[in-house]
Design an enzyme around this catalytic site. Sequence first.
Site, PDB file in Angstrom:
ATOM      1  N   TYR A   1       0.980   3.311  -4.916  1.00  0.00           N
ATOM      2  CA  TYR A   1       1.762   3.052  -6.131  1.00  0.00           C
ATOM      3  C   TYR A   1       2.058   4.370  -6.827  1.00  0.00           C
ATOM      4  O   TYR A   1       1.348   5.355  -6.668  1.00  0.00           O
ATOM      5  CB  TYR A   1       1.086   2.045  -7.060  1.00  0.00           C
ATOM      6  CG  TYR A   1      -0.302   2.351  -7.575  1.00  0.00           C
ATOM      7  CD1 TYR A   1      -0.544   3.367  -8.483  1.00  0.00           C
ATOM      8  CD2 TYR A   1      -1.384   1.546  -7.204  1.00  0.00           C
ATOM      9  CE1 TYR A   1      -1.796   3.606  -8.986  1.00  0.00           C
ATOM     10  CE2 TYR A   1      -2.656   1.770  -7.696  1.00  0.00           C
ATOM     11  CZ  TYR A   1      -2.858   2.800  -8.594  1.00  0.00           C
ATOM     12  OH  TYR A   1      -4.112   3.031  -9.095  1.00  0.00           O
ATOM     13  N   CYS A   2       3.171   4.398  -7.540  1.00  0.00           N
ATOM     14  CA  CYS A   2       3.689   5.604  -8.201  1.00  0.00           C
ATOM     15  C   CYS A   2       3.708   6.793  -7.249  1.00  0.00           C
ATOM     16  O   CYS A   2       3.128   7.843  -7.518  1.00  0.00           O
ATOM     17  CB  CYS A   2       2.863   5.940  -9.447  1.00  0.00           C
ATOM     18  SG  CYS A   2       3.684   7.107 -10.566  1.00  0.00           S
ATOM     19  N   PRO A   3       4.390   6.651  -6.102  1.00  0.00           N
ATOM     20  CA  PRO A   3       4.402   7.730  -5.112  1.00  0.00           C
ATOM     21  C   PRO A   3       5.177   8.950  -5.601  1.00  0.00           C
ATOM     22  O   PRO A   3       6.145   8.838  -6.344  1.00  0.00           O
ATOM     23  CB  PRO A   3       5.084   7.077  -3.908  1.00  0.00           C
ATOM     24  CG  PRO A   3       5.977   6.034  -4.501  1.00  0.00           C
ATOM     25  CD  PRO A   3       5.229   5.508  -5.700  1.00  0.00           C
TER      26      PRO A   3
ATOM     27  N   LYS B   1      -4.720   8.076  -1.032  1.00  0.00           N
ATOM     28  CA  LYS B   1      -4.433   8.650  -2.349  1.00  0.00           C
ATOM     29  C   LYS B   1      -5.502   8.277  -3.372  1.00  0.00           C
ATOM     30  O   LYS B   1      -5.941   7.135  -3.434  1.00  0.00           O
ATOM     31  CB  LYS B   1      -3.064   8.160  -2.813  1.00  0.00           C
ATOM     32  CG  LYS B   1      -2.645   8.639  -4.206  1.00  0.00           C
ATOM     33  CD  LYS B   1      -1.236   8.160  -4.522  1.00  0.00           C
ATOM     34  CE  LYS B   1      -0.820   8.459  -5.951  1.00  0.00           C
ATOM     35  NZ  LYS B   1       0.558   8.040  -6.225  1.00  0.00           N
TER      36      LYS B   1
END
Length: 273
Positions: free
Chosen positions: A147-149, A160
Site C-alpha cells: 500500500y502507498c507504493p 516493505k
Amino acid sequence: MKEWQKFFGGKSVRIIDHSDPAVLGTAMASFAVDDTLCESAGRTKDTAACRFWVHDNTVVLGILDSRLPNIAEAVAFLKNEGFDVVVRNSGGLAVVLDRGVLNFSLILPDSGIMGIHSGYELMTAFVREMYVDVTDRIEAFEVTGSYCPGDYDLSIGGKKFAGISQRRVKNGIAVQIYLCIEGNGQARADLVRQFYLKGEAIRDKRFDYPVVEPDTMRSLSDLAGMALTVEDAKVRVLQQFGKWYEQDLTEDELPVFEKRMKQMVDRNEKAFK
C-alpha cells in the site's frame, strides 16, 4: 546524497515528542503541526526539528483515495473495523497507523540545495544508519503490491516496512516516514486491500489504485527476526543526532497551528461531502 548529516550541519536540532497518541488525538493535528514547524524552520534557517508521532488505529488517506467511486462505503468499512479516517495534505495514498507504527518527521529550512530526491535519500540514509547494527539489507525501491507504493519504499528481502513522503511549506521542508516497527504488517495491508475493494477502485478509469497484496508487507521486527519496539526506534533516532533539545510548540507557533488545523478540518469535511 548519502551524507544526511550535511543538511543538519550548524543547526540546532529540536525534538518534539508526540508519540503518546493521547497528546494530539486525531492525525489531522499531526499534519498541522508539521506545517507549523515548516514555517518556523523556514524563518530561522539555523534550526532543524525532528518530531515523533504515533496515533491509535487510523487510516490516513491521500486525496486520490477520497475520490474512489464508492468512498462512502469504504470509509464506513474502516470505521466499522475501529479505525479513524483522515485525509492528509501531503502526497501518497492510504497507510495504516497504530501503536506499532512510529512516524517521524525531519524538518529543515529549504536552503535551495535539497531537491525532491535529496529529501527521500536523506531519510533512506538516516534509517539505514539507525539500524546498521541490525541489518545491512534495507533497500529503497517501489514494492509492487504494497500500500502507498513509491520509489522510496523501504524493504528487506522485498517486504516493505516503511514509506516516505515530503511536504514543503513556506521555505520549510518536512520529510516524513512511517515505520512499521511492531505488529502484523500483513494484517495492516489486508485492511487497505479491503478498503480498495469496498471503494470499488477497479471501476475508476482515471487512476490506477494499487492492487494490495498483503504478503508484500511486514513489520521490521518480523524482518529483522528480533523484538524491536517503537520506543527503541525513538532512542535510535536521538542517538543519530547526538546533541538536541526538546521543545513543544511555542506560544508564537500556536496561532499558526490553529490556522493549519482549521485547514485540515476543512480539507477533511470537503473530502467526504
